[in-house]
Design an enzyme around this catalytic site. Structure first.
Site, mmCIF file in Angstrom:
data_model
loop_
_atom_site.group_PDB
_atom_site.id
_atom_site.type_symbol
_atom_site.label_atom_id
_atom_site.label_comp_id
_atom_site.label_asym_id
_atom_site.label_seq_id
_atom_site.Cartn_x
_atom_site.Cartn_y
_atom_site.Cartn_z
ATOM 1 N N LYS A 110 -19.322 7.084 -33.220
ATOM 2 C CA LYS A 110 -18.024 6.407 -33.227
ATOM 3 C C LYS A 110 -18.265 4.912 -33.246
ATOM 4 O O LYS A 110 -19.266 4.426 -32.699
ATOM 5 C CB LYS A 110 -17.224 6.763 -31.963
ATOM 6 C CG LYS A 110 -15.751 6.532 -32.100
ATOM 7 C CD LYS A 110 -15.134 7.693 -32.858
ATOM 8 C CE LYS A 110 -13.646 7.684 -32.890
ATOM 9 N NZ LYS A 110 -13.154 9.012 -33.299
HETATM 10 N N1 GLU Z 1 -11.613 9.531 -36.701
HETATM 11 C C1 GLU Z 1 -11.469 10.916 -37.009
HETATM 12 C C2 GLU Z 1 -11.827 11.768 -35.796
HETATM 13 O O1 GLU Z 1 -11.773 11.313 -34.679
HETATM 14 C C3 GLU Z 1 -12.202 11.317 -38.277
HETATM 15 C C4 GLU Z 1 -13.694 11.117 -38.257
HETATM 16 C C5 GLU Z 1 -14.371 11.334 -39.604
HETATM 17 O O2 GLU Z 1 -13.727 11.752 -40.555
HETATM 18 O O3 GLU Z 1 -15.568 11.077 -39.648
HETATM 19 O O4 GLU Z 1 -12.098 12.931 -35.915
#
Ligand code: GLU
Length: 420
Positions: A110
Site C-alpha cells: 500500500k
Molecule cells: N485500492 C484497492 C484496494 O484496496 C485496489 C488495489 C489494487 O487494485 O491493487 O483493494
C-alpha cells in the site's frame, strides 16, 4: 523490524491481533509468524512540490511492501490528510490477505501521500504524483510492485504514474500500474469493479442468509468510487437504496433514493447533503439505520465499540478497508449481525486490476462483459470458500477469510523457504 501488537485501539494493532488469532488456529510457528507480520520493505520519501502560489511545500509519501510470496506486491495509493505509516502498514497487510482470498498471483502493498487533494489544484496534484513516483521508481515495476487507485486517487493519477515511470525507464510501461484510463491500457469495468464485487457479495449474502434481494433496503456510508458505484449497481439490480452519505453528512429516504440523481446533485452541490425530498442525516445516524444491508464504503474504523451496539442492519458488507474494529466485531457477533469482511467484499477492485495487468503484459483487451463475468465468478467462488472456512472452523466470516488467506500465504512461504 518485527511489528509488535500495539493497542487494540489502533488499526495496525487490530490487524496484527486478528492475524495472531488465526496463526494460533493454524498452529503457525513463531518464526513464520514474525515473517508474516513484518513488511518486506518500507519506504518513506519526502516530496517537495512548488504550489501554484510559488511557495514550496514538502509532503510525506509512503510505500509499504508487506509480502510477495505469491506474486508481485500489489495495492493502491491513497492521498489523505491523516495517512501515516501505521495505517499504510495495516492496509498493506490487508492487501496480502485480500489477494490470497481471491487467489490471484499477487502479494500485498500500500502507498500513501499525506495531503488533502480536495484543497489542491489539478496541476499541484500532478506535480505531487510525478515527484512521488520518481521517489519510489526503483521499488515499483511490472514484476515488482504494481500500484493502483485508492482513497482520493483515480485513473488520471494512475496515468501520471504510468507516464512518469515510462519516461524515467525509457519505454512505455502500462503494466506498472492498474486502474488507468481505458484508452491508456486501463481495463473495461475497472472503475466500478470494487463496487461490483461488493454488490455480488450483497446478492450472495442475501441468498445465504434468507433475505429477499429484490427490494432489500441498503444504506451506504461514503459516496466516492466504491459507495456511489455500489449504489448505482444495487439500484439497477432492484434493491432499495434508502441512505447514502459522504464526509459532509448523509441523506435518508425510506422509500428509496435514485443514486443517479443523487450523483447529479453531488456534482453541483459538492455533497449529497441537501438532496431534495430526502431527510438530512449524520454519518452516525446512517450507520444505525434499521436496514437489511449496511455498506461502509468510506475509510477505516467507522463501526467501533461506541456505535456497534446500535447497529440494526442484518448484514454489513465492507466496501472500505478496515471499517469495523475488533471490539465492534465482537459486539456485532453477539447481536447476530453478519459481517462480510473487507478482504473478501472489496476484492473486486484488485481482481480486475489483475485482469488489467495480464492484458497489459500480453497487449490484448477483454470486453466489459467478459471482465464482469470473470469478476462475478471469482467473487462467488471466493464468497463460497470463505463461508465454507467459516463453517468448518465455526468462526465468523472475517476469521474464515483470514484463515483461508493466511493458510495460502504461509504455504507459499514454506515452499519458497528462507533464503539463504
Ligand atoms: N485500492 C484497492 C484496494 O484496496 C485496489 C488495489 C489494487 O487494485 O491493487 O483493494
Amino acid at each position: 523490524m518485527v511489528l509488535a501488537v500495539k493497542s487494540e485501539k489502533n488499526f495496525l494493532g487490530d490487524v496484527l491481533k486478528q492475524f495472531d488469532e488465526v496463526a494460533d488456529i493454524l498452529g503457525i510457528d513463531p518464526g513464520l509468524r514474525d515473517f508474516l507480520k513484518t513488511p518486506k520493505r518500507t519506504v518513506i520519501v519526502s516530496i517537495p512540490i512548488r504550489m501554484d502560489s510559488g511557495e514550496v511545500k514538502v509532503f510525506t509519501g509512503y510505500r509499504v511492501q508487506h509480502n510477495n510470496a505469491r506474486g508481485p506486491f500489489k495495492g493502491g495509493i491513497r492521498y489523505h490528510p491523516e495517512a501515516d505509516l501505521d495505517e499504510v502498514t495495516a492496509l498493506a497487510i490487508l492487501m496480502t490477505w485480500k489477494t490470497a482470498v481471491v487467489d490471484i498471483p499477487f502479494g500485498g502493498a500500500k502507498g500513501a501521500v499525506k495531503c488533502d487533494p480536495r484543497y489542491m489544484s489539478k496541476s499541484e496534484i500532478e506535480r505531487l504524483t510525478r515527484r512521488y513516483t520518481a521517489e519510489i521508481v526503483d521499488v515499483i515495476g511490472p514484476h515488482v510492485d504494481i500500484p493502483a487507485p485508492d482513497v482520493y486517487t483515480d485513473s488520471q493519477i494512475m496515468a501520471w504514474i504510468m507516464d512518469t515511470y515510462s519516461q524515467l525507464k525509457g519505454a512505455p510501461t502500462p503494466e506498472v500500474v492498474t486502474g488507468k484510463p481505458v484508452n491508456l491500457g486501463g481495463c473495461e469495468g475497472r472503475e466500478e469493479a470494487t463496487a461490483y464485487g461488493v454488490s455480488v457479495c450483497v446478492r450472495e449474502a442475501a441468498k445465504r442468509y434468507g433475505i429477499t434481494f429484490k427490494g432489500a433496503s441498503v444504506a451506504i456510508q461514503g459516496f466516492g468510487n466504491v459507495g456511489s458505484n455500489a449504489a448505482k449497481i444495487l439500484y439497477e439490480w432492484g434493491t432499495k437504496i434508502v441512505a447514502v452519505s459522504d464526509s459532509e453528512g448523509g441523506i435518508y429516504d425510506p422509500n428509496g433514493l435514485n443514486p443517479f440523481k443523487v450523483l447529479e446533485h453531488k456534482k453541483k452541490a459538492g455533497t449529497v447533503k441537501g438532496y431534495p425530498e430526502a431527510e438530512n442525516i449524520s454519518n452516525r445516524e446512517l450507520l444505525e439505520l434499521d436496514v437489511d444491508f449496511l455498506i461502509p464504503a468510506a475509510i477505516e474504523r467507522q463501526i467501533t465499540e461506541e456505535n456497534a451496539g446500535n447497529v440494526k442492519a442484518k448484514v454489513i458488507v465492507e466496501g472500505a478497508n478496515g471499517p469495523t474494529t475488533s471490539k465492534a466485531d465482537e459486539i456485532l457477533a453477539e447481536k447476530g449481525v453478519k459481517v462480510i469482511p473487507d478482504i473478501l467484499a472489496n476484492a473486486g477492485g484488485v481482481t480486475v486490476s489483475y485482469l488489467e495487468w495480464v492484458q497489459n503484459l500480453q497487449r490484448f483487451n477483454l470486453t466489459r462483459q467478459e471482465v464482469l463475468k470473470r469478476l462475478d465468478d471469482k467473487m462467488v467462488k471466493a464468497f463460497n470458500e470463505v463461508l465454507e472456512y467459516s463453517e468448518r472452523y465455526e468462526v465468523a466470516p472475517r476469521k474464515g477469510a483470514l484463515i483461508l488467506a493466511v493458510h495460502r500465504v504461509a504455504e507459499a512461504v514454506k515452499f519458497l523457504g528462507i533464503w539463504p
